[in-house]
Scaffold this active site. Structure first.
Site, PDB file in Angstrom:
ATOM      1  N   TYR A 138       1.090  -7.443  -0.437  1.00 45.14           N
ATOM      2  CA  TYR A 138       1.835  -6.478   0.375  1.00 45.14           C
ATOM      3  C   TYR A 138       2.004  -7.017   1.801  1.00 45.14           C
ATOM      4  O   TYR A 138       3.089  -6.970   2.373  1.00 45.14           O
ATOM      5  CB  TYR A 138       1.051  -5.169   0.384  1.00 45.14           C
ATOM      6  CG  TYR A 138       1.675  -4.019   1.123  1.00 45.14           C
ATOM      7  CD1 TYR A 138       2.812  -3.392   0.638  1.00 45.14           C
ATOM      8  CD2 TYR A 138       1.083  -3.511   2.284  1.00 45.14           C
ATOM      9  CE1 TYR A 138       3.361  -2.302   1.306  1.00 45.14           C
ATOM     10  CE2 TYR A 138       1.617  -2.424   2.944  1.00 45.14           C
ATOM     11  CZ  TYR A 138       2.760  -1.824   2.450  1.00 45.14           C
ATOM     12  OH  TYR A 138       3.287  -0.737   3.105  1.00 45.14           O
ATOM     13  N   GLY A 177      10.819   8.471  -2.678  1.00 46.18           N
ATOM     14  CA  GLY A 177       9.464   7.978  -2.404  1.00 46.18           C
ATOM     15  C   GLY A 177       8.768   8.772  -1.310  1.00 46.18           C
ATOM     16  O   GLY A 177       9.239   9.838  -0.896  1.00 46.18           O
TER      17      GLY A 177
END
Ligand code: SER
Length: 318
Positions: A140, A11
């Site tokens: 989030y 990532g």
């Protein structure tokens, strides 16, 4: 830290942190894991495909390599999480509790990042304190606040050595972020090199905290190596290198590319998220407790980003 397992190793943060850790701790002592394996990834060091929502799989890999430290980075970023809130809950929270359980059972030191996304519209916006109101309005943000608390819980309840920072928007020329609200601050550099213009989805005058990736990697390593007695906050330290809005990036880029032009086409979803986040964090607790200090301001970062991206572009053109 002698044997380190990294989740989300392909990532945005993981693809640079894994290499950096291998330089310091030895390639064979850093085990990269991600949901997918890509060609050639094992040439750099040990690598396993691990789905963090499968706790047993994660535990097995940690056990197999006798890892003593976990850097848990696998997660969805803010805009992606807003588009798929249920999937975000499963990956961000399910992955985190599996990672913490593995760390607890195998007695591993533990790092996971929180974010400026852990704050919300009622948080003080300027000089946002270390301890303050956290009522985020995004999935989030909900995940990040819950994650901060869960890491504190695993520390005081089970004695796991959990540590973490609240990262600002991270800027890098290596792996593209994908699915974040602060991604414009990465895209602007690529477009500046390619087209000498950029259309921002974040509105003029919207300030957010940002940081160049080398400072983010140093912060992780410094915090993980810090003397445990010095850590009062332990998880979720505010850290920041700069508070910037789109025009600040344009001005810094124009010092190198004078003809660069910035236009706006605001995306209401990401703009809303950005407006719910702080303008600038107060990182004094991190500085006091483990010596955090960013090396890159916007001008130094811009010079490096433009140089590296231009090199890549000309190498690709050959
Ligand atoms: N860069 C992240 C995002 O925009 C913030 O943590 O989602």
């Amino acid at each position: 830290m002698k044997k380190i397992l990294v989740t989300g190793a392909l990532g945005q943060i993981g693809s640079e942190l894994t290499g950096r850790l291998r330089e310091i701790y030895g390639a064979e002592n850093v085990i990269g894991t991600d949901i997918r394996k890509v060609d050639g990834v094992e040439d750099e060091g040990p690598f396993e495909a691990v789905d963090v929502t499968d706790g047993e799989q994660l535990w097995n890999v940690a056990k197999k390599y006798e890892a003593d430290t976990m850097m848990h980075l696998a997660a969805l970023l803010s805009a992606k999480a807003e588009a798929f809130p249920r999937i975000a809950w499963d990956i961000n929270m399910g992955g985190l509790i599996n990672a913490l359980e593995t760390a607890k059972e195998l007695n591993m030191k533990f790092f996971t990042p929180s974010s400026i996304g852990a704050f919300g519209p009622t948080t003080p916006k300027d000089g946002t304190p270390q301890n303050t109101l956290q009522r985020p309005t995004t999935m989030y943000g909900v995940n990040k606040v819950a994650g901060e608390l869960l890491c504190d819980y695993y520390h005081h309840r089970f004695g796991v050595d959990t540590r973490g920072v609240r990262f600002p928007g991270l800027i890098s020329h290596v792996a593209p972020p994908g699915g974040g609200t602060t991604d414009y601050a990465v895209e602007i550099y690529y477009e500046a090199v390619k087209k000498k213009e950029y259309t921002s989805y974040i509105a003029k005058g919207t300030y957010m905290d940002m940081m160049y990736m080398p400072d983010a990697l140093d912060a992780i390593i410094q915090l993980m190596e810090a003397d445990t007695e010095r850590l009062i906050h332990r998880n979720a330290f505010n850290i920041s290198a700069m508070s910037a809005e789109p025009e600040d990036f344009a001005k810094a880029i124009q010092k190198h590319i004078p003809e660069f032009k910035l236009a706006y086409k605001v995306d209401p979803i990401r703009q809303n998220i950005a407006e719910s986040w702080p303008n600038s964090l107060d990182s004094t607790a991190a500085t006091k407790e483990w010596g955090f200090k960013a090396k890159y301001d916007i001008d130094r970062m811009t010079a490096d980003m433009l140089g590296k991206i231009s090199q890549k572009a000309s190498a690709a053109g050959k």
